[in-house]
Design a protein around this motif. Structure first.
Motif, PDB file in Angstrom:
ATOM      1  N   ALA A  59       0.834  -1.200   0.000  1.00  0.00           N
ATOM      2  CA  ALA A  59       0.000   0.000   0.000  1.00  0.00           C
ATOM      3  C   ALA A  59       0.871   1.254   0.000  1.00  0.00           C
ATOM      4  O   ALA A  59       2.031   1.227   0.421  1.00  0.00           O
ATOM      5  CB  ALA A  59      -0.918  -0.003   1.216  1.00  0.00           C
ATOM      6  N   PHE A  60       0.287   2.353  -0.461  1.00  0.00           N
ATOM      7  CA  PHE A  60       0.976   3.638  -0.491  1.00  0.00           C
ATOM      8  C   PHE A  60       0.090   4.655   0.205  1.00  0.00           C
ATOM      9  O   PHE A  60      -1.056   4.886  -0.197  1.00  0.00           O
ATOM     10  CB  PHE A  60       1.239   4.076  -1.930  1.00  0.00           C
ATOM     11  N   VAL A  61       0.648   5.273   1.258  1.00  0.00           N
ATOM     12  CA  VAL A  61      -0.099   6.257   2.046  1.00  0.00           C
ATOM     13  C   VAL A  61       0.475   7.635   1.754  1.00  0.00           C
ATOM     14  O   VAL A  61       1.655   7.896   1.997  1.00  0.00           O
ATOM     15  CB  VAL A  61       0.001   5.943   3.553  1.00  0.00           C
ATOM     16  N   GLY A  62      -0.354   8.520   1.210  1.00  0.00           N
ATOM     17  CA  GLY A  62       0.109   9.826   0.762  1.00  0.00           C
ATOM     18  C   GLY A  62       0.448  10.785   1.889  1.00  0.00           C
ATOM     19  O   GLY A  62       0.153  10.555   3.069  1.00  0.00           O
ATOM     20  N   MET A  63       1.039  11.904   1.519  1.00  0.00           N
ATOM     21  CA  MET A  63       1.516  12.895   2.480  1.00  0.00           C
ATOM     22  C   MET A  63       0.381  13.464   3.321  1.00  0.00           C
ATOM     23  O   MET A  63      -0.708  13.774   2.819  1.00  0.00           O
ATOM     24  CB  MET A  63       2.227  14.028   1.739  1.00  0.00           C
ATOM     25  N   SER A  64       0.620  13.571   4.624  1.00  0.00           N
ATOM     26  CA  SER A  64      -0.301  14.173   5.594  1.00  0.00           C
ATOM     27  C   SER A  64      -1.618  13.417   5.704  1.00  0.00           C
ATOM     28  O   SER A  64      -2.604  13.960   6.208  1.00  0.00           O
ATOM     29  CB  SER A  64      -0.570  15.643   5.254  1.00  0.00           C
ATOM     30  N   THR A  65      -1.648  12.180   5.264  1.00  0.00           N
ATOM     31  CA  THR A  65      -2.862  11.367   5.368  1.00  0.00           C
ATOM     32  C   THR A  65      -3.082  10.946   6.813  1.00  0.00           C
ATOM     33  O   THR A  65      -2.156  10.564   7.513  1.00  0.00           O
ATOM     34  CB  THR A  65      -2.758  10.126   4.477  1.00  0.00           C
ATOM     35  N   SER A  66      -4.334  11.035   7.247  1.00  0.00           N
ATOM     36  CA  SER A  66      -4.701  10.607   8.596  1.00  0.00           C
ATOM     37  C   SER A  66      -5.574   9.367   8.491  1.00  0.00           C
ATOM     38  O   SER A  66      -6.673   9.414   7.934  1.00  0.00           O
ATOM     39  CB  SER A  66      -5.460  11.721   9.318  1.00  0.00           C
ATOM     40  N   LEU A  67      -5.062   8.241   9.020  1.00  0.00           N
ATOM     41  CA  LEU A  67      -5.747   6.960   8.880  1.00  0.00           C
ATOM     42  C   LEU A  67      -6.415   6.564  10.191  1.00  0.00           C
ATOM     43  O   LEU A  67      -5.761   6.506  11.233  1.00  0.00           O
ATOM     44  CB  LEU A  67      -4.763   5.864   8.473  1.00  0.00           C
ATOM     45  N   THR A  68      -7.693   6.261  10.113  1.00  0.00           N
ATOM     46  CA  THR A  68      -8.416   5.739  11.277  1.00  0.00           C
ATOM     47  C   THR A  68      -9.043   4.381  10.991  1.00  0.00           C
ATOM     48  O   THR A  68      -9.701   3.811  11.849  1.00  0.00           O
ATOM     49  CB  THR A  68      -9.517   6.717  11.714  1.00  0.00           C
ATOM     50  N   GLN A  69      -8.861   3.866   9.766  1.00  0.00           N
ATOM     51  CA  GLN A  69      -9.352   2.548   9.388  1.00  0.00           C
ATOM     52  C   GLN A  69      -8.251   1.775   8.673  1.00  0.00           C
ATOM     53  O   GLN A  69      -7.193   2.316   8.348  1.00  0.00           O
ATOM     54  CB  GLN A  69     -10.585   2.685   8.480  1.00  0.00           C
ATOM     55  N   ASP A  70      -8.503   0.502   8.418  1.00  0.00           N
ATOM     56  CA  ASP A  70      -7.506  -0.364   7.805  1.00  0.00           C
ATOM     57  C   ASP A  70      -7.403  -0.099   6.302  1.00  0.00           C
ATOM     58  O   ASP A  70      -8.353   0.362   5.657  1.00  0.00           O
ATOM     59  CB  ASP A  70      -7.867  -1.831   8.043  1.00  0.00           C
ATOM     60  N   VAL A  71      -6.231  -0.433   5.748  1.00  0.00           N
ATOM     61  CA  VAL A  71      -5.966  -0.218   4.323  1.00  0.00           C
ATOM     62  C   VAL A  71      -5.636  -1.562   3.687  1.00  0.00           C
ATOM     63  O   VAL A  71      -4.642  -2.199   4.056  1.00  0.00           O
ATOM     64  CB  VAL A  71      -4.793   0.758   4.119  1.00  0.00           C
ATOM     65  N   PRO A  72      -6.423  -2.034   2.717  1.00  0.00           N
ATOM     66  CA  PRO A  72      -6.123  -3.309   2.056  1.00  0.00           C
ATOM     67  C   PRO A  72      -4.803  -3.267   1.291  1.00  0.00           C
ATOM     68  O   PRO A  72      -4.291  -2.192   0.955  1.00  0.00           O
ATOM     69  CB  PRO A  72      -7.312  -3.493   1.098  1.00  0.00           C
ATOM     70  N   PRO A  73      -4.242  -4.426   0.981  1.00  0.00           N
ATOM     71  CA  PRO A  73      -3.010  -4.482   0.188  1.00  0.00           C
ATOM     72  C   PRO A  73      -3.165  -3.775  -1.154  1.00  0.00           C
ATOM     73  O   PRO A  73      -4.262  -3.739  -1.727  1.00  0.00           O
ATOM     74  CB  PRO A  73      -2.790  -5.984  -0.018  1.00  0.00           C
ATOM     75  N   PHE A  74      -2.072  -3.203  -1.640  1.00  0.00           N
ATOM     76  CA  PHE A  74      -1.931  -2.640  -2.984  1.00  0.00           C
ATOM     77  C   PHE A  74      -2.626  -1.299  -3.185  1.00  0.00           C
ATOM     78  O   PHE A  74      -2.501  -0.698  -4.250  1.00  0.00           O
ATOM     79  CB  PHE A  74      -2.452  -3.612  -4.056  1.00  0.00           C
ATOM     80  N   VAL A  75      -3.353  -0.801  -2.189  1.00  0.00           N
ATOM     81  CA  VAL A  75      -4.174   0.391  -2.377  1.00  0.00           C
ATOM     82  C   VAL A  75      -3.347   1.657  -2.180  1.00  0.00           C
ATOM     83  O   VAL A  75      -2.523   1.757  -1.271  1.00  0.00           O
ATOM     84  CB  VAL A  75      -5.371   0.373  -1.417  1.00  0.00           C
ATOM     85  N   LEU A  76      -3.570   2.643  -3.039  1.00  0.00           N
ATOM     86  CA  LEU A  76      -2.972   3.960  -2.936  1.00  0.00           C
ATOM     87  C   LEU A  76      -4.022   4.910  -2.387  1.00  0.00           C
ATOM     88  O   LEU A  76      -5.138   4.984  -2.913  1.00  0.00           O
ATOM     89  CB  LEU A  76      -2.486   4.415  -4.303  1.00  0.00           C
ATOM     90  N   LEU A  77      -3.683   5.624  -1.329  1.00  0.00           N
ATOM     91  CA  LEU A  77      -4.675   6.514  -0.747  1.00  0.00           C
ATOM     92  C   LEU A  77      -4.028   7.789  -0.249  1.00  0.00           C
ATOM     93  O   LEU A  77      -2.819   7.875  -0.037  1.00  0.00           O
ATOM     94  CB  LEU A  77      -5.449   5.828   0.375  1.00  0.00           C
ATOM     95  N   ASN A  78      -4.884   8.786  -0.048  1.00  0.00           N
ATOM     96  CA  ASN A  78      -4.402  10.106   0.336  1.00  0.00           C
ATOM     97  C   ASN A  78      -5.561  10.864   0.974  1.00  0.00           C
ATOM     98  O   ASN A  78      -6.716  10.486   0.845  1.00  0.00           O
ATOM     99  CB  ASN A  78      -3.881  10.861  -0.902  1.00  0.00           C
ATOM    100  N   GLY A  79      -5.225  11.945   1.671  1.00  0.00           N
ATOM    101  CA  GLY A  79      -6.241  12.852   2.156  1.00  0.00           C
ATOM    102  C   GLY A  79      -6.520  12.730   3.638  1.00  0.00           C
ATOM    103  O   GLY A  79      -6.065  11.830   4.320  1.00  0.00           O
ATOM    104  N   ASN A  80      -7.304  13.682   4.129  1.00  0.00           N
ATOM    105  CA  ASN A  80      -7.700  13.716   5.530  1.00  0.00           C
ATOM    106  C   ASN A  80      -9.138  14.240   5.609  1.00  0.00           C
ATOM    107  O   ASN A  80      -9.360  15.437   5.519  1.00  0.00           O
ATOM    108  CB  ASN A  80      -6.754  14.631   6.317  1.00  0.00           C
ATOM    109  N   PRO A  81     -10.116  13.326   5.728  1.00  0.00           N
ATOM    110  CA  PRO A  81      -9.975  11.883   5.945  1.00  0.00           C
ATOM    111  C   PRO A  81      -9.449  11.159   4.697  1.00  0.00           C
ATOM    112  O   PRO A  81      -9.581  11.648   3.574  1.00  0.00           O
ATOM    113  CB  PRO A  81     -11.381  11.415   6.280  1.00  0.00           C
ATOM    114  N   ALA A  82      -8.863   9.996   4.927  1.00  0.00           N
ATOM    115  CA  ALA A  82      -8.221   9.251   3.847  1.00  0.00           C
ATOM    116  C   ALA A  82      -9.241   8.749   2.834  1.00  0.00           C
ATOM    117  O   ALA A  82     -10.350   8.341   3.195  1.00  0.00           O
ATOM    118  CB  ALA A  82      -7.448   8.074   4.430  1.00  0.00           C
ATOM    119  N   GLN A  83      -8.853   8.770   1.573  1.00  0.00           N
ATOM    120  CA  GLN A  83      -9.667   8.220   0.493  1.00  0.00           C
ATOM    121  C   GLN A  83      -8.785   7.383  -0.426  1.00  0.00           C
ATOM    122  O   GLN A  83      -7.634   7.739  -0.693  1.00  0.00           O
ATOM    123  CB  GLN A  83     -10.336   9.336  -0.312  1.00  0.00           C
ATOM    124  N   ALA A  84      -9.341   6.283  -0.921  1.00  0.00           N
ATOM    125  CA  ALA A  84      -8.614   5.431  -1.857  1.00  0.00           C
ATOM    126  C   ALA A  84      -8.640   6.054  -3.244  1.00  0.00           C
ATOM    127  O   ALA A  84      -9.669   6.571  -3.687  1.00  0.00           O
ATOM    128  CB  ALA A  84      -9.242   4.041  -1.889  1.00  0.00           C
TER     129      ALA A  84
END
Length: 266
Positions: A165-190
């Protein structure tokens, strides 16, 4: 023989293997074991029940193996375990575990940990990850192999991030992220699949296509989570996916959904 700078303080009970280097003004506690070839720079404190493998490099001003930042901790001898060939840059803080969980914080092999990264108590970090500056993990977080954490990304306690998985800059995660997923934002979005990362690691076009199809099933089909799990199970069995080896990766995504205790970013 280990090489210890005259200004460093190394407890006589600490175990330093051949080729270990301890820099100026660093402090090594009595319950610390450091593997061969590991280099500890200046002004590093390594304490607690900490085991460090071979050929790691610690840059200046890091605090490794300190007590967990958990008010429930009552002095129990919990642990920190670090593998081989990791690079740990300036001002990192890695804490030991707590008896309320596994009792150990772990970091695998071949990780690149940039400045000001925090690994809280009971975190499990795999191998070949990249943590950019100021990435922060709360307690009990699990990070899979090959995950990239961009700068200032932060993860809520008990969350899991699947491999690649790839977590973008300043992303705030409060839930799980599946394999291979690219996400970003606050709240996080895939925002799709970490295709560029998969290409760099030698995934074939067929395997990437299978992963992209699984992503669309999970995120773009309009199915409920349970319906998406059933669809992924069917996708695993497709002949072209099996022939390419993509079924292994589709299965990894589906099985991750069964272990997601906080729900997934969706």
């Amino acid at each position: 023989m280990a090489s210890v700078h005259p200004s460093a303080i190394v407890d006589p009970k600490a175990q330093l293997d051949e080729g270990v280097e301890i820099g100026p003004y660093s402090i090594i506690g009595p319950n610390v074991t450091i593997g061969a070839g590991t280099k500890v720079g200046p002004h590093v404190v390594i304490e607690g029940h900490t085991t460090i493998g071979k050929d790691n490099q610690f840059f200046q001003f890091s605090s490794i193996g300190a007590a967990p930042q958990d008010k429930k901790w009552s002095g129990e001898p919990t642990r920190l375990v670090i593998g081989d060939r990791n690079t740990i840059r300036e001002f990192c803080t890695f804490n030991t575990g707590t008896v309320q969980d596994k009792g150990v914080t772990t970091l695998g092999n071949d990780n690149w940990i940039s400045a000001y990264v925090h690994l809280a108590h009971d975190c499990t970090v795999g191998s070949n990850t990249i943590f950019s500056n100021n990435a922060q993990l709360a307690g009990h977080v699990e990070i899979g192999d090959w995950v990239i954490m961009s700068g200032f990304a932060n993860v809520h306690q008990f969350c899991k991030i699947g491999p690649h998985a790839f977590v973008g800059m300043s992303t705030s995660l409060t839930q799980d992220v599946p394999p291979f997923v690219l996400l970003n934002g606050n709240p996080a979005q895939a925002h799709g699949v970490n295709i560029e990362g998969l290409k760099r690691r030698g995934f074939t076009r067929e395997q990437i296509n299978a992963i992209r199809a699984a992503y669309k099933t999970l995120y773009r089909s309009g199915l409920t989570l349970e319906e998406a799990k059933a669809a992924l199970l069917a996708q695993e069995a497709e002949a072209d996916v099996v022939a390419s080896g993509g079924d292994v990766h589709v299965r990894a995504m589906r099985e991750f959904l069964d272990t997601a205790s906080r729900g997934i970013v969706r």
